[in-house]
Design a protein around this motif. Structure first.
Motif, PDB file in Angstrom:
ATOM      1  N   ASN A  60      36.633 -43.157  17.052  1.00  0.00           N
ATOM      2  CA  ASN A  60      35.109 -43.364  16.368  1.00  0.00           C
ATOM      3  C   ASN A  60      35.091 -41.898  16.478  1.00  0.00           C
ATOM      4  N   ALA A  61      33.942 -41.002  15.965  1.00  0.00           N
ATOM      5  CA  ALA A  61      33.077 -40.321  15.532  1.00  0.00           C
ATOM      6  C   ALA A  61      32.318 -40.075  16.069  1.00  0.00           C
ATOM      7  N   LEU A  62      31.671 -38.752  16.870  1.00  0.00           N
ATOM      8  CA  LEU A  62      30.160 -38.209  16.969  1.00  0.00           C
ATOM      9  C   LEU A  62      29.697 -37.358  15.849  1.00  0.00           C
ATOM     10  N   ALA A  63      28.643 -37.469  15.626  1.00  0.00           N
ATOM     11  CA  ALA A  63      28.555 -36.211  14.034  1.00  0.00           C
ATOM     12  C   ALA A  63      27.054 -35.775  15.184  1.00  0.00           C
ATOM     13  N   PRO A  64      27.115 -34.511  15.506  1.00  0.00           N
ATOM     14  CA  PRO A  64      26.046 -33.961  15.974  1.00  0.00           C
ATOM     15  C   PRO A  64      25.639 -33.060  15.225  1.00  0.00           C
ATOM     16  N   GLY A  65      24.057 -32.914  14.967  1.00  0.00           N
ATOM     17  CA  GLY A  65      23.162 -31.417  14.633  1.00  0.00           C
ATOM     18  C   GLY A  65      23.132 -30.649  14.984  1.00  0.00           C
ATOM     19  N   MET A  66      22.426 -29.966  14.400  1.00  0.00           N
ATOM     20  CA  MET A  66      22.152 -28.595  15.649  1.00  0.00           C
ATOM     21  C   MET A  66      22.657 -28.669  17.315  1.00  0.00           C
ATOM     22  N   VAL A  67      23.448 -28.325  18.145  1.00  0.00           N
ATOM     23  CA  VAL A  67      24.077 -28.359  19.610  1.00  0.00           C
ATOM     24  C   VAL A  67      23.472 -27.069  20.217  1.00  0.00           C
TER      25      VAL A  67
END
Length: 263
Positions: free
Chosen positions: A190-197
């Protein structure tokens, strides 16, 4: 050598940011953690992460790897195999970027695309390929092992620090689907797609004033009026690994609602 009875998580790019938080999260859950360090410039930070993981009671290993080099990836996995003889989770956090306006076409060339892809896409693939034999061996009829790729909102909406970065993360999302299909049923991907971290990759490529400006703009743009912290993304990586046996081939956005507004 006898295989360790404790599950093992390998995290690339874990000297800081999301990778560091992920190493600590798995350590707190009682896993052994292999902490991916880049080179001497990040060694002190990696050692700090290792100390925190050890304080949490975890067994640790630091490995040096430029994931863009296949030999480094294979050597890292060999080190883990020698120490624990297993890998139960691989979290691909290593990444690179430069801040280049998307409309500054004269500032980005084929060399920049190749540099970014070498780490963000090819490196992720090479590290996963090297880890697959141990991931398969560590799986069982009732328990799959897990790969989590750290992607980005940029790969979903074409924003981010540069066109090359956005394209590389879009490719990561597609690679995630292909790997999930071809590594099932023993390995979930699976993948995680964060915005601004906050405390993420941008903090290491911008000066303080520029970073504060981006942080302020992203906070204001997000419907939730906030940005994420590394520990939040680490918690999602932990969930996908430990509590989501039915989830594979998914790209999970964690972007404080930015996709709602098309930002």
């Amino acid at each position: 050598m006898t295989q360790s009875s404790t599950p093992v998580c390998v995290i690339t790019g874990s000297a800081s940011g999301i990778g560091a938080a992920t190493a600590l999260r798995f350590a707190q859950a009682g896993w052994s953690v292999a902490i991916g360090n880049f080179d001497d410039s990040t060694r002190d930070a990696a050692s700090t992460v290792e100390a925190l993981c050890r304080d949490a009671g975890a067994q640790t290993l630091i490995f040096d790897a430029d994931v863009g080099k296949d030999a480094d990836c294979r050597h890292a996995v060999d080190m883990v195999a020698s120490r624990w003889q297993r890998i139960d989770a691989l979290i691909n956090c290593a990444g690179t970027t430069r801040v280049i306006p998307h409309n500054a076409f004269d500032q980005i060339d084929d060399f920049e695309f190749e540099r970014v892809y070498r780490v963000n896409l090819i490196g992720l693939y090479q590290m996963t390929r090297a880890a697959v034999p141990l991931l398969r061996e560590s799986a069982s009829a009732t328990r799959s092992t897990s790969v989590v790729n750290v992607s980005s909102l940029a790969g979903l909406n074409g924003t981010g620090s540069s066109i090359a970065y956005a394209a590389s993360k879009g490719a990561v999302n597609t690679l995630t689907l292909s790997l999930a299909r071809n590594l099932a049923p023993h390995i979930r991907v699976n993948a995680l797609a964060p915005g601004m971290v906050d405390d993420g990759l941008l903090l290491r490529v911008l000066d303080a004033a520029a970073y504060d400006g981006v942080l302020s703009r992203m906070t204001e743009s997000a419907p939730l009026k906030r940005v994420s912290r590394p520990a939040e993304i680490a918690e999602l990586a932990w969930f996908l690994t430990a509590h989501a046996p039915a989830i594979t081939g998914q790209v999970i956005a964690a972007e404080n609602g930015l996709l709602l507004g098309g930002a």
